[in-house]
Design an enzyme around this catalytic site. Structure first.
Site, short mmCIF file in Angstrom:
data_model
loop_
_atom_site.label_atom_id
_atom_site.label_comp_id
_atom_site.label_asym_id
_atom_site.label_seq_id
_atom_site.Cartn_x
_atom_site.Cartn_y
_atom_site.Cartn_z
N ARG A 1 57.71 38.58 51.12
CA ARG A 1 59.37 39.57 51.79
C ARG A 1 58.80 39.67 53.11
NH1 ARG A 1 64.03 42.21 49.09
NH2 ARG A 1 65.04 40.03 48.02
N GLU B 1 59.06 46.42 51.70
CA GLU B 1 58.03 45.53 51.45
C GLU B 1 57.97 45.51 53.34
OE1 GLU B 1 59.36 44.72 49.14
OE2 GLU B 1 59.18 44.79 47.81
N LYS C 1 69.51 56.10 32.87
CA LYS C 1 68.62 54.46 32.69
C LYS C 1 67.86 54.68 31.22
CE LYS C 1 65.01 52.02 35.00
NZ LYS C 1 64.17 52.01 36.64
C1 TPP Z 1 61.34 42.30 46.41
C2 TPP Z 1 60.66 43.13 45.22
N1 TPP Z 1 60.26 44.67 45.16
C3 TPP Z 1 60.04 45.31 44.02
C4 TPP Z 1 60.55 44.75 43.13
C5 TPP Z 1 60.10 45.41 40.93
N2 TPP Z 1 61.57 46.13 41.02
C6 TPP Z 1 61.66 45.43 40.12
S1 TPP Z 1 62.86 46.44 39.17
C7 TPP Z 1 62.61 47.90 39.95
C8 TPP Z 1 63.59 49.22 41.00
C9 TPP Z 1 64.91 48.95 41.07
O1 TPP Z 1 65.53 50.40 40.61
P1 TPP Z 1 66.72 50.19 40.80
O2 TPP Z 1 67.55 49.25 41.70
O3 TPP Z 1 67.53 51.96 40.78
O4 TPP Z 1 67.82 49.52 39.53
P2 TPP Z 1 67.35 50.15 38.10
O5 TPP Z 1 66.38 49.60 36.78
O6 TPP Z 1 66.73 51.80 38.37
O7 TPP Z 1 68.33 50.29 37.06
C10 TPP Z 1 61.71 47.27 41.33
C11 TPP Z 1 60.88 48.38 42.34
C12 TPP Z 1 61.81 43.82 43.09
N3 TPP Z 1 62.02 42.80 41.61
N4 TPP Z 1 61.76 42.87 43.72
#
Ligand code: TPP
Length: 642
Positions: A405, A377, A288
């Site tokens: 959710r 969630e 990342k």
């Molecule tokens: C249902 C939900 N919960 C929380 C989030 C907040 N959120 C956005 S990106 C993220 C992290 C995602 O991690 P990953 O899928 O590994 O992608 P990366 O950012 O590491 O590329 C979170 C928790 C969200 N978008 N949707």
């Protein structure tokens, strides 16, 4: 500010332009794409590290696939900036997340390349499977369906539900697991540990090399390809993978782990995997923030850093000389620690947002009492319910829009059993540049119709603290406190904690002609409005309801007895929210006042700065003044008339 593109990228507007370049040139294109993202995000803001991490994957996908005929689904979509730039939106990219500009997430209405609207996580596998089954049904056997999902997003139940179903369908789905070990904060859970063990296991890696040796020959083999596909399938079946690989156990063919920054190899693998029917998973290891040293080093900070100097990496902060009020989230973070120090029953829960909601303060101070449960969630709510059955007092902090959710869990697992779970809903109301998917517009409406639920919203930091204090007192039952993104009002916010009477509002100022009823932070807009109106000789009364459930009936009787005109103001949807509650009270009690409701109208509100959106929806200070003036006559006019 104009940002220049590199020489190759300047010729690329769509994937067909990308395909004109040789495999050897892909690396340079990646470099230029990465630089373009850095250049634009540094001056415009937005998500950062995630898009940098998938530059090679993005280029490889559009190079190898036939998009938009082939369906490419991004999970969450915060990593899709490169995709947007390569699919017709390079010239609009400087408007990313700005009001009337392009969205920060893929959106069906924005481009035919955006196959599915996202923003909330873990939808990609189910959506891509739906598309794949539809293609199968329509006889479009050559169409590819690819879900790109992060290891963070993979922790959600919904992702497992999609995998579980895809494993028994014959449809053509490729899941690309973008494994960077990070969510916004470091990823958590047993799955993360499992993925790390695959990535580092020697036997897996030896096996992987064998499979890829066969795979990369596929494209050279032409008509003989199928024979080799069978050979791969057979070799996979006969290996350790079938017994010990989670994805194989779910009937996926697992490939990987592969280096997610080797664009040439990725393009070749994706092309080859297109020849293999059925559900497949490519495990891709990425970093990342790749290519921007500071973002690689502090990945949480650079998830969405705001504006920054792209040379020095300094994150720009407005220069302010006087003390500022804190963010509501930080008041939550510090107050829960303060409360937990005095009450050993308190525990904290967040589904993957420790730094977003500031539970990280408690995680640091009392790690055994604060839980990051992953992007989960529903689990967060039911886990909290379980804790509450045993006499603990869980503070479950979930962004308002992500709480959507877990609605059944709130009703079925918490409210019906009248458990003392405290829901702290951050980012309630219009959330800003993340747009429609992230606005916390519905919580007042969807929480207040649940029996047993207390629903409160603070007008400032002191009220937030007092609501949190009140919620953890004995036997309060389910208790929701919703507060917005951003700063409160009180630089000296750390005031003594006091119990609030549940269901009691307060009169902020008395007046005549019209009563303004507010809930939460928007009460401050009304305070400002009253100040300006007073100087025009108009004196509305202002009440801060504090609770939409239970309603302060005494206060409302007083209001409807005294005022023919009432204005309600809320940072939430007009349908079913606080204004609706007030109308219900009026009808139920036979009052007949004129009620004007200000709040979020019955439509999805796009992205923009919060003040822009409050104005757009018509409930900022100016809109309140306008609404009052439409009704009230100034004192000077009255005196002159009499
Ligand atoms: C249902 C939900 N919960 C929380 C989030 C907040 N959120 C956005 S990106 C993220 C992290 C995602 O991690 P990953 O899928 O590994 O992608 P990366 O950012 O590491 O590329 C979170 C928790 C969200 N978008 N949707």
């Amino acid at each position: 500010m104009e940002v220049k593109t590199g020489t190759l990228l300047s010729t690329i507007n769509y994937p067909e332009d990308l395909k004109k370049y040789s495999e050897e040139e892909l690396e340079q294109i990646c470099q230029e794409l990465r630089q373009y993202i850095i250049d634009v995000v540094s001056v415009n803001g937005g998500h950062f590290g995630a898009s940098l991490g998938v530059v090679e994957l993005t280029v490889a996908l559009h190079y190898a696939l036939n998009t938009p005929y082939d369906k490419l689904v991004w999970d969450v979509g915060h990593q899709a900036y490169g995709h947007k730039i390569l699919t017709g939106r390079k010239d609009q990219f400087h408007t990313n997340r700005i009001i009337n500009g392009i969205s920060g997430f893929p959106k069906i209405s924005e481009s035919e390349y955006d196959t599915f609207g996202v923003g909330h996580s873990s939808t990609s596998i189910s959506a891509a499977l739906g598309m794949a089954v539809a293609s199968h049904y329509k006889g479009e056997k050559d169409r590819q369906h690819v879900a790109v999902i992060g290891d963070g997003a993979m922790t959600a139940g919904l992702a497992f539900e999609g995998l579980n179903h895809a494993g028994i369908e014959k449809s053509n789905v490729l899941v690309i697991l973008n494994d960077n070990c990070m969510s916004i904060d470091p990823n958590v859970g047993a799955l993360k540990e499992y993925l790390t063990s695959i990535t580092t296991s020697k036997s897996y890696n030896r096996f992987r090399d064998d499979v890829f040796n066969v795979l990369t020959k596929l494209s050279e083999l032409g008509p003989n390809a199928q024979k080799y596909v069978k050979k791969i399938q057979k070799s996979i079946k006969g290996t350790l993978l079938k017994q010990s690989n989670l994805f194989e156990a779910l009937n996926f063919r697992y490939f990987g782990p592969v280096d997610g920054h080797d664009v040439k190899r990725l393009a070749a693998i994706i092309k080859d995997l297109s020849a293999i029917p059925g559900p497949k998973l490519l495990h891709c290891v990425t970093v990342k923030g790749k290519g921007f040293a500071l973002a690689e080093k502090d990945q949480t900070k650079w998830h969405a850093p705001g504006l920054f100097d792209k040379i020095t990496g300094e994150i720009k902060k407005p220069i302010i000389d006087k003390p500022q009020p804190p963010k509501y989230q930080d008041v939550f973070g510090h107050t829960i620690v303060e409360l937990a120090e005095a009450n050993s029953k308190i525990v904290g829960i967040t589904p993957a947002m420790p730094s977003g909601c500031s539970l990280n303060i408690m995680m640091k101070a009392m790690p055994e009492r604060a839980f990051d449960v992953g992007i989960a969630e529903q689990h967060a709510v039911t886990f909290s319910a379980g804790l509450a059955t045993q006499g603990l007092v869980p503070f479950c902090n979930i962004y308002s829009s992500f709480m959507q959710r877990a609605y059944d869990q709130v009703i079925h697992d918490v409210a019906i059993q009248n458990l003392n779970v405290v829901f702290c809903l951050d980012r309630a109301g219009l959330a800003g540049a993340d747009g429609a998917t992230h606005h916390g517009a519905y919580d007042l409406a969807f929480m207040r119709c649940i029996p047993n639920m207390i629903v409160a919203s603070p007008m400032n930091e002191e009220e937030l603290r007092n609501m949190m204090y009140t919620a953890q007192l004995e036997n309060k039952g389910p208790f929701t406190i919703r507060y917005p993104r951003g700063n409160g009002m009180l630089p000296d916010w750390k005031r003594p904690l006091n119990e609030l009477q549940v269901g009691k509002g307060r009169k902020v100022c008395d007046g005549e002609d019209v009563a303004i009823l507010t809930i939460g932070h928007v009460g401050n807009f009304a305070v400002e409005a009253c100040k300006e109106l007073n100087s025009d000789g108009i004196t509305p009364a202002h009440y801060d309801l504090r609770f939409v459930k239970p309603l302060d009936e005494e206060l409302l009787h007083d209001v409807f007895t005294r005022f023919k005109n009432v204005i309600t103001v809320e940072d939430g949807c007009l349908q079913g929210g606080m204004g609706s509650a007030v109308l219900e009270f009026m009808a139920d009690n036979g009052y007949k006042s004129n009620v004007t409701r200000l709040g979020i109208p019955d439509e999805f509100i796009e992205h923009g700065e919060q003040p822009e959106l409050w104005a757009l929806c018509g409930y900022d200070t100016t809109a309140i003044i306008k609404a009052v003036k439409k009704i009230a006559v100034s004192r000077t006019t009255k005196i002159m008339a009499s």
